[in-house]
Motif scaffolding. Structure first.
Motif, PDB file in Angstrom:
ATOM      1  N   LEU A 140       0.973  -1.247   0.043  1.00 40.96           N
ATOM      2  CA  LEU A 140      -0.238  -0.104  -0.021  1.00 40.96           C
ATOM      3  C   LEU A 140       1.005   1.233  -0.030  1.00 40.96           C
ATOM      4  N   ASP A 141       0.326   2.326  -0.361  1.00 38.21           N
ATOM      5  CA  ASP A 141       0.838   3.620  -0.304  1.00 38.21           C
ATOM      6  C   ASP A 141       0.502   4.020   0.876  1.00 38.21           C
ATOM      7  N   ASP A 142       1.101   5.422   1.431  1.00 39.49           N
ATOM      8  CA  ASP A 142       0.808   6.052   2.638  1.00 39.49           C
ATOM      9  C   ASP A 142      -0.808   6.218   2.714  1.00 39.49           C
ATOM     10  N   TYR A 143      -1.299   6.705   1.814  1.00 40.69           N
ATOM     11  CA  TYR A 143      -2.901   7.176   1.801  1.00 40.69           C
ATOM     12  C   TYR A 143      -3.616   5.908   2.056  1.00 40.69           C
ATOM     13  N   GLU A 144      -3.322   4.712   0.971  1.00 42.70           N
ATOM     14  CA  GLU A 144      -4.190   3.547   1.350  1.00 42.70           C
ATOM     15  C   GLU A 144      -3.679   2.994   2.963  1.00 42.70           C
ATOM     16  N   ALA A 145      -2.663   3.053   3.209  1.00 43.41           N
ATOM     17  CA  ALA A 145      -2.581   2.706   4.863  1.00 43.41           C
ATOM     18  C   ALA A 145      -3.308   3.414   5.920  1.00 43.41           C
ATOM     19  N   ASP A 146      -3.218   4.752   5.600  1.00 47.17           N
ATOM     20  CA  ASP A 146      -4.268   5.548   6.428  1.00 47.17           C
ATOM     21  C   ASP A 146      -5.695   5.061   6.523  1.00 47.17           C
ATOM     22  N   GLY A 147      -6.155   4.879   5.232  1.00 49.01           N
ATOM     23  CA  GLY A 147      -7.400   4.329   5.120  1.00 49.01           C
ATOM     24  C   GLY A 147      -7.698   3.072   5.802  1.00 49.01           C
ATOM     25  N   LEU A 148      -6.747   2.054   5.529  1.00 49.43           N
ATOM     26  CA  LEU A 148      -6.869   0.854   6.219  1.00 49.43           C
ATOM     27  C   LEU A 148      -6.791   0.818   7.866  1.00 49.43           C
ATOM     28  N   LEU A 149      -6.041   1.577   8.337  1.00 51.53           N
ATOM     29  CA  LEU A 149      -6.044   1.832   9.720  1.00 51.53           C
ATOM     30  C   LEU A 149      -7.308   2.564  10.299  1.00 51.53           C
ATOM     31  N   LYS A 150      -7.837   3.381   9.503  1.00 53.43           N
ATOM     32  CA  LYS A 150      -9.093   4.027   9.994  1.00 53.43           C
ATOM     33  C   LYS A 150     -10.218   3.192   9.798  1.00 53.43           C
ATOM     34  N   ARG A 151     -10.180   2.076   8.879  1.00 50.90           N
ATOM     35  CA  ARG A 151     -11.203   1.196   8.893  1.00 50.90           C
ATOM     36  C   ARG A 151     -11.129   0.195  10.227  1.00 50.90           C
ATOM     37  N   TYR A 152     -10.051  -0.140  10.737  1.00 54.26           N
ATOM     38  CA  TYR A 152      -9.811  -0.687  11.811  1.00 54.26           C
ATOM     39  C   TYR A 152      -9.770   0.167  13.118  1.00 54.26           C
ATOM     40  N   GLY A 153      -9.982   1.068  12.762  1.00 54.60           N
ATOM     41  CA  GLY A 153     -10.212   2.172  14.291  1.00 54.60           C
ATOM     42  C   GLY A 153      -8.982   2.480  15.036  1.00 54.60           C
ATOM     43  N   VAL A 154      -7.987   2.327  13.990  1.00 52.35           N
ATOM     44  CA  VAL A 154      -6.619   2.525  15.025  1.00 52.35           C
ATOM     45  C   VAL A 154      -6.252   4.050  14.450  1.00 52.35           C
ATOM     46  N   ASP A 155      -5.573   4.786  15.475  1.00 56.54           N
ATOM     47  CA  ASP A 155      -5.146   6.178  15.451  1.00 56.54           C
ATOM     48  C   ASP A 155      -3.722   6.040  14.693  1.00 56.54           C
ATOM     49  N   ALA A 156      -3.881   6.733  13.426  1.00 57.20           N
ATOM     50  CA  ALA A 156      -2.563   6.764  12.504  1.00 57.20           C
ATOM     51  C   ALA A 156      -1.570   7.916  12.787  1.00 57.20           C
ATOM     52  N   ASP A 157      -1.621   8.391  14.241  1.00 57.30           N
ATOM     53  CA  ASP A 157      -0.525   9.337  14.588  1.00 57.30           C
ATOM     54  C   ASP A 157       0.960   8.901  14.078  1.00 57.30           C
TER      55      ASP A 157
END
Length: 83
Positions: free
Chosen positions: A49-66
């Motif tokens: 994944l690129d960074d944008y896709e990784a952020d979306g994945l983490l959001k779908r799992y409810g993980v804070d992407a700080d």
């Protein structure tokens, strides 16, 4: 490395049409990220994944992407090489 495990038929029937191996890999990597055992960049790379896709994945799992300071430095180095 290959990891395998058994699931009850009732679960696999409910997941028909789902790539269970990909879902299991994704869930494991997200959990490792949540536990701060891998960086977001490592998560993205392992999943292609690129960074944008990784952020979306983490959001779908409810993980804070700080970003941690280490992750920030990794990204800064990555983007500087791209120039």
């Amino acid at each position: 490395m290959t990891v395998s495990f058994e699931l009850p038929r009732t679960i696999t029937d409910l997941a028909a049409g789902t790539d269970l191996a990909a879902k299991a890999k994704e869930a494991l990597l997200v959990e490792l990220y949540r536990e701060a055992r891998i960086t977001r960049h490592q998560l993205a790379t392992a999943l292609g994944l690129d960074d944008y896709e990784a952020d979306g994945l983490l959001k779908r799992y409810g993980v804070d992407a700080d970003l941690s300071m280490e992750e920030f430095e990794e990204q800064r180095t990555f983007f500087r090489r791209g120039r």
